[in-house]
Design an enzyme around this catalytic site. Structure first.
Site, PDB file in Angstrom:
ATOM      1  N   ARG A 104      38.405-115.964 -21.923  1.00 41.47           N
ATOM      2  CA  ARG A 104      38.986-117.027 -21.132  1.00 41.47           C
ATOM      3  C   ARG A 104      40.279-116.511 -20.518  1.00 41.47           C
ATOM      4  O   ARG A 104      41.193-116.113 -21.236  1.00 41.47           O
ATOM      5  CB  ARG A 104      39.265-118.205 -22.067  1.00 41.47           C
ATOM      6  CG  ARG A 104      39.421-119.498 -21.373  1.00 41.47           C
ATOM      7  CD  ARG A 104      39.422-120.620 -22.385  1.00 41.47           C
ATOM      8  NE  ARG A 104      40.630-120.634 -23.194  1.00 41.47           N
ATOM      9  CZ  ARG A 104      41.158-121.726 -23.690  1.00 41.47           C
ATOM     10  NH1 ARG A 104      40.577-122.892 -23.471  1.00 41.47           N
ATOM     11  NH2 ARG A 104      42.240-121.689 -24.416  1.00 41.47           N
ATOM     12  N   THR A 108      44.042-119.198 -15.714  1.00 39.05           N
ATOM     13  CA  THR A 108      43.138-120.178 -15.074  1.00 39.05           C
ATOM     14  C   THR A 108      42.324-120.952 -16.107  1.00 39.05           C
ATOM     15  O   THR A 108      41.747-121.985 -15.785  1.00 39.05           O
ATOM     16  CB  THR A 108      42.143-119.460 -14.151  1.00 39.05           C
ATOM     17  OG1 THR A 108      41.304-118.603 -14.980  1.00 39.05           O
ATOM     18  CG2 THR A 108      42.856-118.605 -13.120  1.00 39.05           C
ATOM     19  N   ASP A 200      43.893-119.645 -32.484  1.00 37.24           N
ATOM     20  CA  ASP A 200      43.027-118.725 -31.737  1.00 37.24           C
ATOM     21  C   ASP A 200      42.022-118.110 -32.699  1.00 37.24           C
ATOM     22  O   ASP A 200      42.375-117.282 -33.553  1.00 37.24           O
ATOM     23  CB  ASP A 200      43.881-117.642 -31.067  1.00 37.24           C
ATOM     24  CG  ASP A 200      43.043-116.787 -30.131  1.00 37.24           C
ATOM     25  OD1 ASP A 200      42.018-116.222 -30.593  1.00 37.24           O
ATOM     26  OD2 ASP A 200      43.383-116.685 -28.946  1.00 37.24           O
ATOM     27  N   ASP A 203      41.678-114.173 -32.688  1.00 38.15           N
ATOM     28  CA  ASP A 203      42.829-113.503 -33.302  1.00 38.15           C
ATOM     29  C   ASP A 203      42.833-113.673 -34.813  1.00 38.15           C
ATOM     30  O   ASP A 203      43.145-112.733 -35.554  1.00 38.15           O
ATOM     31  CB  ASP A 203      44.136-114.051 -32.716  1.00 38.15           C
ATOM     32  CG  ASP A 203      44.421-113.498 -31.327  1.00 38.15           C
ATOM     33  OD1 ASP A 203      43.827-112.465 -30.968  1.00 38.15           O
ATOM     34  OD2 ASP A 203      45.224-114.107 -30.602  1.00 38.15           O
TER      35      ASP A 203
END
Ligand code: PRP
Ligand code: URA
Length: 209
Positions: A104, A108, A200, A203
């Protein structure tokens, strides 16, 4: 319209709490995601068709059942989806695994496709797209489109945590796709993170932050 299932099994909910916990380190996070993926696979496969067979037990012949119908394919969205594949394969070891690579774009929030490698017979398989996070829904939407473009006919989507925005996008764009979740959270924040979420996923799985 696609169905949305949120699994309320106590073991799934208990483990998800520790997955969410900011204090949970990479090793434990990975193990918990693996376990929840396995438990979710157990629930997702509840409706797989069976056929009658006879089997010789050491005592006599038994009327028994084996799975019938379409074979299964797993399609993790790279990279965080990889963290759930082994858990699902513990229950469905014969499943073939395809990969869709998307990330991603942080500005944006749009997904960028960088890799697609799928089993050659995906049109015959019941495919389960796997990603821990369904946030804006852009990544799952693109992954499902990538599969349909290549002939996939039967697709389910399995995620740990979703935001309402992601669920609505998939329901609108892919009404044929059922969605399986461990939790449907409140909302997205201004960075497109799920709130309360788990941070995340990539991560935390791979220790990259
Ligand atoms: C995360 C996650 C999903 C996506 C969800 O991946 O694993 O694929 O974001 O967000 P969306 O629903 O708004 O598209 P990320 O882009 O961080 O890539 P990574 O798995 O390589 O870390
Ligand atoms: N991707 C993640 O890993 N976490 C989120 O909350 C949203 C997208």
């Amino acid at each position: 319209m696609g169905n949305v299932f949120v699994f309320d099994h106590p073991l799934i909910q208990h483990k998800l709490t520790y997955i969410r916990d900011v204090k949970t380190g990479t090793k434990e996070f990975r193990e918990l995601v693996d376990e929840v993926a396995m438990l979710m696979a157990f629930e997702i496969t509840r409706d797989l068709p069976l056929q009658d067979v006879e089997v010789n037990t050491p005592v006599t012949t038994a009327n028994a059942k084996v799975l019938s119908g379409k074979k299964i394919g797993l399609v993790p969205i790279l990279r965080a989806g990889l963290g759930m594949v082994d858990g699902v394969r513990k229950l469905i070891p014969a499943a073939k695994v395809g990969h869709v690579g998307l990330y991603r774009d942080p500005k944006t929030l749009k997904p960028v496709e960088y890799y697609v490698k799928l089993p050659s017979d995906i049109h015959e398989r019941e495919l389960i797209v796997i990603d821990p996070m369904l946030a804006t829904g852009g990544s799952a939407n693109d992954a499902i489109e990538a599969l349909k473009k290549r002939g996939a006919k039967h697709i389910r989507l399995m995620c740990l945590v979703a935001a309402p925005e992601g669920v609505e996008l998939i329901k609108k764009e892919h009404p044929d796709v059922d969605i399986y979740l461990a939790a449907l959270d409140e909302r997205l924040d201004e960075h497109g993170y799920i709130v309360p979420g788990l941070g995340d996923a990539g991560d935390r799985l791979f220790g990259t932050k």
